[in-house]
Design a protein around this motif. Structure first.
Motif, PDB file in Angstrom:
ATOM      1  N   ALA A 109       0.828  -1.196   0.000  1.00  0.00           N
ATOM      2  CA  ALA A 109       0.000   0.000   0.000  1.00  0.00           C
ATOM      3  C   ALA A 109       0.871   1.258   0.000  1.00  0.00           C
ATOM      4  O   ALA A 109       0.487   2.298  -0.504  1.00  0.00           O
ATOM      5  CB  ALA A 109      -0.920  -0.019   1.206  1.00  0.00           C
ATOM      6  N   GLN A 110       2.064   1.144   0.573  1.00  0.00           N
ATOM      7  CA  GLN A 110       2.943   2.313   0.635  1.00  0.00           C
ATOM      8  C   GLN A 110       3.732   2.486  -0.663  1.00  0.00           C
ATOM      9  O   GLN A 110       4.220   3.557  -0.942  1.00  0.00           O
ATOM     10  CB  GLN A 110       3.924   2.156   1.802  1.00  0.00           C
ATOM     11  N   THR A 111       3.878   1.396  -1.457  1.00  0.00           N
ATOM     12  CA  THR A 111       4.652   1.465  -2.689  1.00  0.00           C
ATOM     13  C   THR A 111       3.720   1.778  -3.850  1.00  0.00           C
ATOM     14  O   THR A 111       2.733   1.090  -4.052  1.00  0.00           O
ATOM     15  CB  THR A 111       5.328   0.102  -2.956  1.00  0.00           C
ATOM     16  N   LYS A 112       4.059   2.838  -4.580  1.00  0.00           N
ATOM     17  CA  LYS A 112       3.209   3.194  -5.717  1.00  0.00           C
ATOM     18  C   LYS A 112       3.464   2.230  -6.870  1.00  0.00           C
ATOM     19  O   LYS A 112       4.586   1.770  -7.066  1.00  0.00           O
ATOM     20  CB  LYS A 112       3.531   4.616  -6.160  1.00  0.00           C
ATOM     21  N   CYS A 126       9.254   2.346  -6.467  1.00  0.00           N
ATOM     22  CA  CYS A 126       7.905   2.000  -6.900  1.00  0.00           C
ATOM     23  C   CYS A 126       7.956   0.651  -7.599  1.00  0.00           C
ATOM     24  O   CYS A 126       9.036   0.070  -7.755  1.00  0.00           O
ATOM     25  CB  CYS A 126       7.381   3.061  -7.884  1.00  0.00           C
ATOM     26  N   THR A 127       6.791   0.149  -7.989  1.00  0.00           N
ATOM     27  CA  THR A 127       6.766  -1.044  -8.830  1.00  0.00           C
ATOM     28  C   THR A 127       6.139  -0.651 -10.169  1.00  0.00           C
ATOM     29  O   THR A 127       5.286   0.248 -10.223  1.00  0.00           O
ATOM     30  CB  THR A 127       5.940  -2.193  -8.210  1.00  0.00           C
ATOM     31  N   VAL A 128       6.600  -1.307 -11.202  1.00  0.00           N
ATOM     32  CA  VAL A 128       6.055  -1.021 -12.539  1.00  0.00           C
ATOM     33  C   VAL A 128       5.349  -2.275 -13.045  1.00  0.00           C
ATOM     34  O   VAL A 128       5.925  -3.374 -13.039  1.00  0.00           O
ATOM     35  CB  VAL A 128       7.162  -0.614 -13.540  1.00  0.00           C
ATOM     36  N   SER A 129       4.100  -2.103 -13.433  1.00  0.00           N
ATOM     37  CA  SER A 129       3.350  -3.212 -14.030  1.00  0.00           C
ATOM     38  C   SER A 129       3.285  -2.951 -15.536  1.00  0.00           C
ATOM     39  O   SER A 129       2.640  -1.994 -15.978  1.00  0.00           O
ATOM     40  CB  SER A 129       1.953  -3.254 -13.401  1.00  0.00           C
ATOM     41  N   ALA A 130       4.012  -3.782 -16.312  1.00  0.00           N
ATOM     42  CA  ALA A 130       4.126  -3.527 -17.754  1.00  0.00           C
ATOM     43  C   ALA A 130       3.277  -4.512 -18.547  1.00  0.00           C
ATOM     44  O   ALA A 130       3.442  -5.723 -18.421  1.00  0.00           O
ATOM     45  CB  ALA A 130       5.585  -3.628 -18.183  1.00  0.00           C
ATOM     46  N   ASP A 131       2.363  -3.978 -19.349  1.00  0.00           N
ATOM     47  CA  ASP A 131       1.508  -4.822 -20.195  1.00  0.00           C
ATOM     48  C   ASP A 131       2.123  -4.900 -21.593  1.00  0.00           C
ATOM     49  O   ASP A 131       2.364  -3.869 -22.222  1.00  0.00           O
ATOM     50  CB  ASP A 131       0.098  -4.209 -20.261  1.00  0.00           C
TER      51      ASP A 131
END
Lengths: 347, 291
Positions: free
Chosen positions: A28-31, A60-65
């Motif tokens: 929740a704290q990591t965008k 942060c984390t990156v969600s790549a499609d």
């Protein structure tokens, strides 16, 4: 009164809750930044190097499609909570998205400082968002068929190439759409001269048409096609593999196939989205990706190794040969154009 | 399906299938049908309004390609089904009447083996065989039988060849089960009463196998008219089917509303054909409602 056994049980329960709950609290704290990106070699470099470094630097984390098509998924999601924060597509799709209010109009140096260093084409009036790389659309040809290196788009109409020339199924491929506009320029009054373009397209028959550029690469490599419309990266990527194919930029100019990034207006992490675009425009990241996939970097400050510098669009003079189609104009007429070219190319 | 107000065990067993049907057919179809009568996406576009324009666009076909696409879809489906039936029926009959268990197992494996490879891979395999520089054309030119490559691909011919190869196993497997259940003694009785081999087949075996023909044909027809990958890769610009148009509308024209209308039209036309086919076969076999 609480017995010792009950207290131990309660303590154990709390410990379990803390263990199970901790990742979600941390999460929740990591965008999370939701982006689209290409697959293949580009995807390998992005997932292997570029994105992990971005995640580390921006915590942060990156969600790549990587699964096409991106725009219909964006269309189907809520504008207030879009499925992507940053949309990476070619320019024609960015214009479609902008028309529907799914992406921003302009990205300026105020939001993304590195925009100050890009070539003018990257933020021209033909672009929504900002271009991070471009390829040059020209003619790919076999060097083992006794063909002279093409110098004009008109060379594709050479009768010797009947049945051995390659193009795209125009309704589904932006290279095909850009080529159609180029036919208007070469044979008529300009990129928007559709009557001249249709006539020139008819004259290119018989022509082998494919859906996507990867197929065109395979057709050129297998010799199924001797000369075809393709972007420079689709040919240069085989350098050093002893393949009898080369790329030619016609004298009338090469068409721009821009890689464009843009932020969705409803994104909850817009600042992070801008930071990502800025990061993608950094000279070191631009150099790494440009040399991995043979894309011309949009940042003027990038210094490529000699091998890449010799072939890619890395100077003001080379960039001046780029022709940017007006995708807003094209998209507004796409349905009519699709129907017309389908009839022309059938049979 | 309740016993004293409680659902029966059968109802519980049917529940997952019913849930899957609702989630993955009824719901998506409902969304698609709803989208087809709106000007835009009503969920995120407050200005979207009810309209019939997508259906009008198809019906009046001012572009001159939609009716052709529907006809091409149905034509490819029908031809693929007929050829699959002609190839599949004798094979299924042979398999069903085979005495050797080993032989049956080997033929079954041969029928199923292509299904272990993906449709995209099988289509690309056909491309390497049928293209201008493919196996057939290269051999024909080398042997001096032709000086120009034959047009085996980028047309309906190539599309149908690949579709038949992909869907014949569905026809064979469906027919084998039905023919295998027909009592061989009926055919033997007909022959003992003076009927020849052909007459016994036409008047006994064939009518009794009609449910299998119906089921296999419907399966192959449904798969063929909804095929996207194979017509796209094998058809070039000569073939434009409704699934290709639908993919175009969603993926590159970004018009899901017109794509929805095309989907509804394809489903309605297919349903009409299936009902008519069912009635014709029922009449031929003297029964009602085969499916």
């Amino acid at each position: 009164m609480i017995s010792r056994r009950k207290a131990l049980h309660a303590g154990a329960g709390l410990a379990v809750l803390a263990t199970v709950g901790a990742p979600s609290i941390l999460h929740a704290q990591t965008k999370t930044l939701k982006i689209t990106t290409w697959g293949g070699k580009w995807g390998e470099v992005m997932k292997g190097t570029v994105l992990p470094a971005f995640e580390k630097e921006f915590k942060c984390t990156v969600s790549a499609d990587q699964a096409f098509p991106f725009v219909p998924k964006l269309q189907a999601s809520s504008k207030n909570d879009p499925i992507y924060d940053v949309l990476h597509t070619n320019s024609n799709e960015q214009w479609n998205s902008f028309t529907e209010g799914l992406v921003m109009e302009k990205i300026t140096a105020k939001e993304v400082p590195n925009v100050a260093d890009v070539y003018p084409y990257a933020v021209s009036d033909k672009i929504v968002g900002v271009t991070i790389f471009t390829s040059a659309i020209g003619l790919g040809y076999r060097t083992d068929k006794g063909l002279t290196k093409p110098t004009s788009w008109k060379d594709l109409a050479d009768p010797k190439l009947a049945g051995a020339r390659g193009g795209y199924i125009i309704p589904v491929n932006s290279l095909g759409q850009a080529h159609l506009m180029m036919l208007g320029k070469v044979y008529g009054k300009g990129l928007t001269d559709l009557d001249a373009a249709y006539k020139a397209l008819e004259a290119l028959k018989p022509i082998k048409l494919v859906d996507f550029t990867g197929q065109m690469e395979k057709m050129l490599l297998s010799g199924e096609v001797s000369e075809g419309v393709i972007h420079d990266s689709g040919v240069y990527r085989y350098e050093g593999q002893n393949q009898p194919v080369d790329f030619a930029g016609p004298s009338e100019g090469v068409l721009a196939l821009e890689q464009v990034l843009n932020v969705t207006p409803g994104s909850k992490v817009k600042e992070l989205g801008f930071a990502y675009i800025d990061y993608m425009l950094r000279p070191d990241i631009q150099k790494m990706l440009a040399e991995a996939v043979w894309y011309s970097p949009a940042n003027k400050k990038v210094k490529l190794d000699a091998k890449y510098d010799a072939k890619l669009l890395t100077t003001e003079a080379k960039v001046a040969t780029l022709i940017q189609p007006d995708w807003k104009w094209y998209n507004a007429r796409k349905e009519d154009i699709d129907a017309r070219v389908t009839k022309i190319l059938k049979g | 399906m309740t016993t004293r107000g409680r659902p029966s065990p059968i109802a519980w067993l049917l529940a997952p299938a019913a849930l899957l049907f609702v989630l993955f057919f009824v719901l998506p179809f409902g969304v698609m049908a709803a989208m087809s009568v709106f000007s835009g996406n009503p969920v995120n576009n407050p200005n979207a309004f009810l309209t019939t324009r997508h259906y009008e666009r198809f019906v009046f076909d001012t572009a001159g390609i939609y009716h052709d696409a529907l006809w091409a879809t149905l034509r490819i489906g029908l031809i693929t089904t007929i050829i699959s039936l002609l190839i599949g029926y004798p094979l299924a009959h042979w398999m069903a009447r085979m005495q050797s268990r080993l032989g049956h197992a080997l033929v079954l494996m041969a029928v199923i083996a292509p299904m272990l490879t993906g449709i995209v891979v099988r289509t690309f395999a056909w491309m390497t065989i049928l293209q201008d520089k493919g196996v057939i054309n290269t051999l024909l030119i080398q042997w001096g039988l032709t000086d120009k490559p034959l047009p085996l691909m980028y047309n309906e011919f190539g599309t149908i060849v690949a579709l038949v190869h992909i869907y014949v196993p569905f026809m064979v497997l469906t027919l084998t089960g039905v023919i295998g259940r027909i009592d061989e003694r009926l055919e033997q009785a007909a022959r003992s009463l003076g009927a020849g081999r052909l007459r016994a087949f036409v008047e006994v075996t064939l009518p009794l196998s009609l449910p299998g023909i119906l089921a296999g044909s419907l399966l192959v027809f449904a798969l063929s008219i909804s095929a996207y990958v194979t017509p796209s890769l094998m058809g070039g610009t000569d073939v434009l089917t409704l699934p290709m148009l639908i993919a175009q509308q969603v993926g590159t024209s970004f018009n899901p509303n017109f794509a929805g209308a095309l989907g509804v039209i394809l489903l309605l036309v297919s349903l009409a054909i299936v009902i008519a086919y069912n009635r014709i076969l029922a009449r031929l076999s003297g029964e009602q409602g085969l499916a």
